[in-house]
Design a protein around this motif. Structure first.
Motif, PDB file in Angstrom:
ATOM      1  N   SER A  46       0.855  -1.194   0.000  1.00  0.00           N
ATOM      2  CA  SER A  46       0.000   0.000   0.000  1.00  0.00           C
ATOM      3  C   SER A  46       0.887   1.239   0.000  1.00  0.00           C
ATOM      4  CB  SER A  46      -0.877   0.013   1.248  1.00  0.00           C
ATOM      5  OG  SER A  46      -1.274   1.322   1.538  1.00  0.00           O
ATOM      6  N   HIS A  47       0.542   2.190  -0.861  1.00  0.00           N
ATOM      7  CA  HIS A  47       1.293   3.445  -0.896  1.00  0.00           C
ATOM      8  C   HIS A  47       0.432   4.591  -0.387  1.00  0.00           C
ATOM      9  CE1 HIS A  47       4.681   1.630  -2.899  1.00  0.00           C
ATOM     10  NE2 HIS A  47       3.842   1.036  -3.733  1.00  0.00           N
ATOM     11  N   THR A  48      -0.570   4.229   0.414  1.00  0.00           N
ATOM     12  CA  THR A  48      -1.477   5.234   0.943  1.00  0.00           C
ATOM     13  C   THR A  48      -0.813   6.039   2.046  1.00  0.00           C
ATOM     14  OG1 THR A  48      -3.237   3.652   0.482  1.00  0.00           O
ATOM     15  CG2 THR A  48      -3.819   5.527   1.827  1.00  0.00           C
ATOM     16  N   LYS A  49      -1.022   7.338   2.014  1.00  0.00           N
ATOM     17  CA  LYS A  49      -0.395   8.225   3.000  1.00  0.00           C
ATOM     18  C   LYS A  49      -1.168   8.154   4.322  1.00  0.00           C
ATOM     19  CE  LYS A  49       1.031  13.044   3.375  1.00  0.00           C
ATOM     20  NZ  LYS A  49       1.048  14.349   2.707  1.00  0.00           N
ATOM     21  N   PRO A  50      -0.479   7.875   5.433  1.00  0.00           N
ATOM     22  CA  PRO A  50      -1.200   7.828   6.714  1.00  0.00           C
ATOM     23  C   PRO A  50      -1.469   9.237   7.249  1.00  0.00           C
ATOM     24  CG  PRO A  50       1.110   7.328   7.062  1.00  0.00           C
ATOM     25  CD  PRO A  50       0.943   7.559   5.594  1.00  0.00           C
ATOM     26  N   PHE A  51      -2.499   9.354   8.087  1.00  0.00           N
ATOM     27  CA  PHE A  51      -2.773  10.629   8.751  1.00  0.00           C
ATOM     28  C   PHE A  51      -1.900  10.698   9.992  1.00  0.00           C
ATOM     29  CE2 PHE A  51      -6.767   9.931   6.417  1.00  0.00           C
ATOM     30  CZ  PHE A  51      -6.925  11.170   5.828  1.00  0.00           C
ATOM     31  N   VAL A  52      -0.732  11.296   9.866  1.00  0.00           N
ATOM     32  CA  VAL A  52       0.202  11.379  10.983  1.00  0.00           C
ATOM     33  C   VAL A  52       0.444  12.847  11.289  1.00  0.00           C
ATOM     34  CG1 VAL A  52       2.469  10.640  11.832  1.00  0.00           C
ATOM     35  CG2 VAL A  52       1.307   9.294  10.131  1.00  0.00           C
ATOM     36  N   ARG A  53       0.591  13.136  12.587  1.00  0.00           N
ATOM     37  CA  ARG A  53       0.774  14.526  13.013  1.00  0.00           C
ATOM     38  C   ARG A  53       2.034  15.134  12.420  1.00  0.00           C
ATOM     39  NH1 ARG A  53       1.137  14.779  19.124  1.00  0.00           N
ATOM     40  NH2 ARG A  53       3.338  14.393  18.760  1.00  0.00           N
ATOM     41  N   SER A  54       3.106  14.322  12.408  1.00  0.00           N
ATOM     42  CA  SER A  54       4.376  14.837  11.930  1.00  0.00           C
ATOM     43  C   SER A  54       5.156  13.710  11.273  1.00  0.00           C
ATOM     44  CB  SER A  54       5.155  15.392  13.122  1.00  0.00           C
ATOM     45  OG  SER A  54       6.309  16.032  12.690  1.00  0.00           O
ATOM     46  N   LYS A  55       6.121  14.073  10.393  1.00  0.00           N
ATOM     47  CA  LYS A  55       6.873  13.023   9.714  1.00  0.00           C
ATOM     48  C   LYS A  55       8.260  12.938  10.346  1.00  0.00           C
ATOM     49  CE  LYS A  55       8.234  11.422   5.225  1.00  0.00           C
ATOM     50  NZ  LYS A  55       7.661  10.761   4.126  1.00  0.00           N
ATOM     51  N   GLY A  56       8.302  12.551  11.621  1.00  0.00           N
ATOM     52  CA  GLY A  56       9.578  12.499  12.338  1.00  0.00           C
ATOM     53  C   GLY A  56       9.968  11.089  12.714  1.00  0.00           C
ATOM     54  N   ARG A  57      11.090  10.989  13.425  1.00  0.00           N
ATOM     55  CA  ARG A  57      11.639   9.689  13.829  1.00  0.00           C
ATOM     56  C   ARG A  57      10.677   8.915  14.721  1.00  0.00           C
ATOM     57  NH1 ARG A  57      13.385   8.653  18.631  1.00  0.00           N
ATOM     58  NH2 ARG A  57      13.503  10.854  19.168  1.00  0.00           N
ATOM     59  N   LYS A  58       9.981   9.628  15.594  1.00  0.00           N
ATOM     60  CA  LYS A  58       9.159   8.924  16.576  1.00  0.00           C
ATOM     61  C   LYS A  58       7.678   8.839  16.204  1.00  0.00           C
ATOM     62  CE  LYS A  58       9.258  13.091  19.388  1.00  0.00           C
ATOM     63  NZ  LYS A  58       9.535  13.658  20.677  1.00  0.00           N
ATOM     64  N   PHE A  59       7.334   9.024  14.936  1.00  0.00           N
ATOM     65  CA  PHE A  59       5.938   8.953  14.527  1.00  0.00           C
ATOM     66  C   PHE A  59       5.735   7.821  13.530  1.00  0.00           C
ATOM     67  CE2 PHE A  59       6.814  13.334  15.702  1.00  0.00           C
ATOM     68  CZ  PHE A  59       5.804  13.573  16.627  1.00  0.00           C
ATOM     69  N   GLU A  60       5.069   6.756  13.983  1.00  0.00           N
ATOM     70  CA  GLU A  60       4.755   5.590  13.138  1.00  0.00           C
ATOM     71  C   GLU A  60       5.990   5.071  12.401  1.00  0.00           C
ATOM     72  OE1 GLU A  60       1.201   5.758  10.876  1.00  0.00           O
ATOM     73  OE2 GLU A  60       0.050   6.690  12.478  1.00  0.00           O
ATOM     74  N   ARG A  61       7.062   4.840  13.148  1.00  0.00           N
ATOM     75  CA  ARG A  61       8.299   4.370  12.533  1.00  0.00           C
ATOM     76  C   ARG A  61       8.807   3.082  13.188  1.00  0.00           C
ATOM     77  NH1 ARG A  61       7.556   6.482   8.744  1.00  0.00           N
ATOM     78  NH2 ARG A  61       8.446   8.304   7.708  1.00  0.00           N
ATOM     79  N   ALA A  62       7.982   2.461  14.034  1.00  0.00           N
ATOM     80  CA  ALA A  62       8.476   1.299  14.776  1.00  0.00           C
ATOM     81  C   ALA A  62       8.019  -0.011  14.148  1.00  0.00           C
ATOM     82  CB  ALA A  62       8.039   1.396  16.232  1.00  0.00           C
ATOM     83  N   ARG A  63       7.309  -0.854  14.885  1.00  0.00           N
ATOM     84  CA  ARG A  63       6.911  -2.181  14.415  1.00  0.00           C
ATOM     85  C   ARG A  63       6.068  -2.069  13.148  1.00  0.00           C
ATOM     86  NH1 ARG A  63       2.725  -5.634  15.363  1.00  0.00           N
ATOM     87  NH2 ARG A  63       3.247  -7.838  15.421  1.00  0.00           N
TER      88      ARG A  63
END
Length: 187
Positions: free
Chosen positions: A160-177
């Motif tokens: 999927s290449h869908t863009k998530p609704f994330v507050r910010s595009k940083g290291r600690k935002f939706e970058r883990a598991r």
């Protein structure tokens, strides 16, 4: 008891037959093009009328750069867009163009007119080309809206290449598991 249907059954037509807007000038254009559709056999007028009914999302803007691209080798024709013509700072040279549109941004209008072109309204177009002769009917890209990037399969599903609704595009935002191999898996 059932519902009382007028002969012909249920109306399943969902297309617009009038604009939702209360803009009086738009309503006058609709009146003009309804007349032209009724009195002429022109497919061009029918398409313009249909587009005048459309919502704003379905009348995407067209940039000056894209307009110039579409009108290459068609300088004698009139470009027609049921929508807005916007300026494009990436374009340095504007050829003389004849353009009919619902709206022009201030800078786009100034640049077209300074280049020796013309910005027409739809009532002026109806006088010049009542059947759409020598016109090029254009449309902006509907998928260019930022909202469209969020459409599609969920943003965690494989491929999927869908863009998530994330507050910010940083290291600690939706970058883990699920986002990198060192944390369980990566989709």
């Amino acid at each position: 008891m059932g519902i009382d249907l007028v002969a012909g059954g249920k109306s399943k037509k969902t297309k617009r037959t009038a604009p939702k807007s209360n803009d009086i000038y738009l309503k006058l254009l609709v009146k003009l093009y309804r007349f032209l559709v009724r009195r002429t056999d022109s497919r061009f007028n029918a398409v313009v009328l249909k587009r005048l009914f459309m919502s704003r999302v379905n009348r995407p803007p067209l940039s000056l750069g894209r307009l110039i691209l579409h009108m290459k080798n068609k300088e004698d024709k009139i470009a027609v867009l049921v929508g807005t013509i916007t300026d494009d700072v990436r374009v340095h040279e504007v050829p003389p163009l004849k353009v009919a549109a619902l709206r022009f941004t201030e800078t786009a209008r100034a640049r077209i007119e300074n280049a020796g072109g013309e910005c027409l309204t739809f009532d002026q177009l109806a006088l010049r080309a009542p059947l759409g002769q020598n016109t090029v009917l254009l449309r902006g890209s509907r998928a260019a809206r930022e909202a469209v990037r969020h459409f599609g399969p969920a943003p965690g599903v494989p491929h999927s290449h869908t863009k998530p609704f994330v507050r910010s595009k940083g290291r600690k935002f939706e970058r883990a598991r699920g986002r990198r191999n060192s944390r369980g898996f990566r989709v």
